[in-house]
Design a protein around this motif. Structure first.
Motif, PDB file in Angstrom:
ATOM      1  N   ASP A  98       0.859  -1.187   0.000  1.00  0.00           N
ATOM      2  CA  ASP A  98       0.000   0.000   0.000  1.00  0.00           C
ATOM      3  C   ASP A  98       0.896   1.238   0.000  1.00  0.00           C
ATOM      4  O   ASP A  98       1.639   1.469   0.959  1.00  0.00           O
ATOM      5  CB  ASP A  98      -0.904  -0.034   1.242  1.00  0.00           C
ATOM      6  CG  ASP A  98      -1.779   1.207   1.309  1.00  0.00           C
ATOM      7  OD1 ASP A  98      -2.095   1.744   0.220  1.00  0.00           O
ATOM      8  OD2 ASP A  98      -2.129   1.628   2.426  1.00  0.00           O
ATOM      9  N   ARG A  99       0.833   2.002  -1.079  1.00  0.00           N
ATOM     10  CA  ARG A  99       1.763   3.132  -1.231  1.00  0.00           C
ATOM     11  C   ARG A  99       1.599   4.155  -0.117  1.00  0.00           C
ATOM     12  O   ARG A  99       2.562   4.714   0.375  1.00  0.00           O
ATOM     13  CB  ARG A  99       1.527   3.825  -2.574  1.00  0.00           C
ATOM     14  CG  ARG A  99       2.050   3.024  -3.739  1.00  0.00           C
ATOM     15  CD  ARG A  99       2.599   3.925  -4.841  1.00  0.00           C
ATOM     16  NE  ARG A  99       2.924   3.098  -6.004  1.00  0.00           N
ATOM     17  CZ  ARG A  99       2.112   2.947  -7.022  1.00  0.00           C
ATOM     18  NH1 ARG A  99       0.959   3.574  -7.061  1.00  0.00           N
ATOM     19  NH2 ARG A  99       2.463   2.184  -8.039  1.00  0.00           N
ATOM     20  N   ALA A 100       0.357   4.391   0.268  1.00  0.00           N
ATOM     21  CA  ALA A 100       0.108   5.450   1.259  1.00  0.00           C
ATOM     22  C   ALA A 100       0.720   5.089   2.615  1.00  0.00           C
ATOM     23  O   ALA A 100       1.433   5.890   3.218  1.00  0.00           O
ATOM     24  CB  ALA A 100      -1.399   5.671   1.389  1.00  0.00           C
ATOM     25  N   SER A 101       0.461   3.891   3.081  1.00  0.00           N
ATOM     26  CA  SER A 101       0.920   3.547   4.435  1.00  0.00           C
ATOM     27  C   SER A 101       2.226   2.764   4.420  1.00  0.00           C
ATOM     28  O   SER A 101       2.886   2.645   5.452  1.00  0.00           O
ATOM     29  CB  SER A 101      -0.154   2.698   5.120  1.00  0.00           C
ATOM     30  OG  SER A 101      -0.308   1.480   4.411  1.00  0.00           O
TER      31      SER A 101
END
Lengths: 251, 158
Positions: A98-101
């Motif tokens: 997951d790029r965001a987290s």
């Protein structure tokens, strides 16, 4: 999601024709001499069952997924030679990030044993087939190595053997010029039935921690059906309506 | 087709005999070593000589498509007895003394079974031996109770 393919109706006239064709399937030239004989459905494969897997993505670490892959390699005698794109890959380690987290997890992705397998639709010789109990296999006796099935499979589950092989295992005959993929450990399934444990599941399941369930999806009392009822499962690319027999929990 | 093949076989055997009597043809008729691990083959020797290819052709579909892993006519079964894992030295199909290769070389038959299948019996880790499998035992007992004619018909799918 309602399945598109289930909506296709076979019209009565066509059904009649098919029934007539089935009767003609055994053509007798003379008593005891048959031109072609329709084979009875396999007595050993139960068409009432549908074998499947439920993979708990929450329970599997990267090491566990590696263990799945190497257990499959030991069981069937395939190995990734030099990491090239043409290596045999019965089961692959897929990394999801997951790029965001930055949260990362790993999945074993093998043949999804679809109810409506595209690899079977495109095979020109009928070598790619679905057994009566839902296991999708390659009959290497009739595979001509055209690799249409590899292109048709949306899961990249199949691989082609480019090299001459030696020392194949008796349970997993495999050779140059044919396509291969996960067999759901069919030799174990034929031996042990509902008690079978595929090699990948055997590698990661421990006492008190079930990470991969194998069982009959049609039997509401089976362990996998109960786990599916309790946890639910995500099917990869469910939008394509192929109804895979492999489900993932925790995606 | 079968009768045609038989005629051809008879012709070949005639030529072979003629060759021997006239002093030509120094190629020895193969006599593959029989295993000592079993009292008898799954069929009488003369039946196996003529029919083994039909047995195997029929059995392969039963196994791959119908999931019958207990067949008495399986290539794995052949290799378990005729080229067991314990055999020393290791013999390959490419070697002239391999049980299958001996006669195939003599008769000029080219097969591709061993491009995929194991050409020797191998102990599989974590796998039970065939004799431990109830299905295999039951099938063997059922077929042993049949007459030879019934078994031939069974293996031809009649």
């Amino acid at each position: 999601m309602a399945n598109e393919l289930d909506k296709i109706e076979v019209k009565p006239a066509r059904r009649q024709f098919l029934r007539g064709a089935a009767a003609l399937a055994s053509v007798a030239l003379a008593p005891g001499l048959l031109l072609y004989q329709a084979r009875p459905a396999g007595a050993n494969v139960d068409s009432g069952v549908r074998w499947g897997l439920l993979i708990d993505a929450n329970a599997l670490s990267e090491d566990d997924v590696d263990a799945c892959v190497s257990a499959c390699q030991r069981e069937h005698g395939w190995r990734a030679e030099d990491g090239s794109a043409t290596d045999a890959q019965w089961v692959r380690k897929v990394k999801l990030r997951d790029r965001a987290s930055g949260h990362t997890r790993f999945l074993p992705v093998m043949c999804q044993h679809c109810e409506h397998p595209p690899c079977v639709d495109v095979c020109p010789t009928g070598a790619s087939f679905k057994r009566a109990d839902g296991i999708v296999l390659v009959n290497k006796h009739t595979c001509i190595g055209c690799r249409y099935c590899m292109m048709a499979c949306p899961y990249k589950a199949r691989s082609f053997i480019h090299e001459v092989l030696k020392d194949q295992l008796p349970v997993a005959p495999r050779g140059k010029g044919t396509v291969e993929s996960c067999t759901l450990c069919v030799h174990r399934v034929d031996r042990d039935g509902a008690d079978a444990v595929p090699a990948c599941a055997e590698a990661v399941n421990r006492a008190g921690r079930q990470a991969i369930w194998f069982g009959d999806l049609n039997d509401p009392a089976s362990g996998i059906s109960q786990a599916l009822r309790e946890f639910g499962a995500t099917r990869l690319r469910a939008d394509m309506g192929l109804n895979p027999g492999v489900g993932y929990r925790g995606l | 087709m079968r009768s045609w093949l038989l005629v051809l076989l008879f012709c070949c055997s005639g030529i072979a005999t003629a060759g021997e009597s006239s002093g030509f043809g120094q190629i020895a008729i193969p006599s593959p070593v029989k295993p000592t691990t079993a009292d008898s083959c799954v069929e009488p020797v003369e039946v196996m000589r003529r029919e083994h290819m039909h047995f195997l052709l029929h059995q392969r579909d039963e196994t791959v498509i119908d999931g019958d892993r207990g067949s008495r006519h399986s290539l794995t079964g052949c290799m378990d007895c005729h080229n067991p894992a314990t055999a020393e030295p290791v013999v390959r199909y490419e070697d002239p003394e391999h049980f299958c290769a001996e006669c195939h070389a003599y008769t000029g038959v080219k097969i591709d079974c061993f491009e995929c299948h194991a050409d020797r019996g191998l102990e599989q880790t974590g796998q039970s031996r065939r004799d431990d499998q109830p299905a295999w035992r039951a099938e063997r007992n059922r077929l042993t109770a049949m007459s030879l004619q019934q078994r031939l018909e069974h293996s031809r799918g009649e």
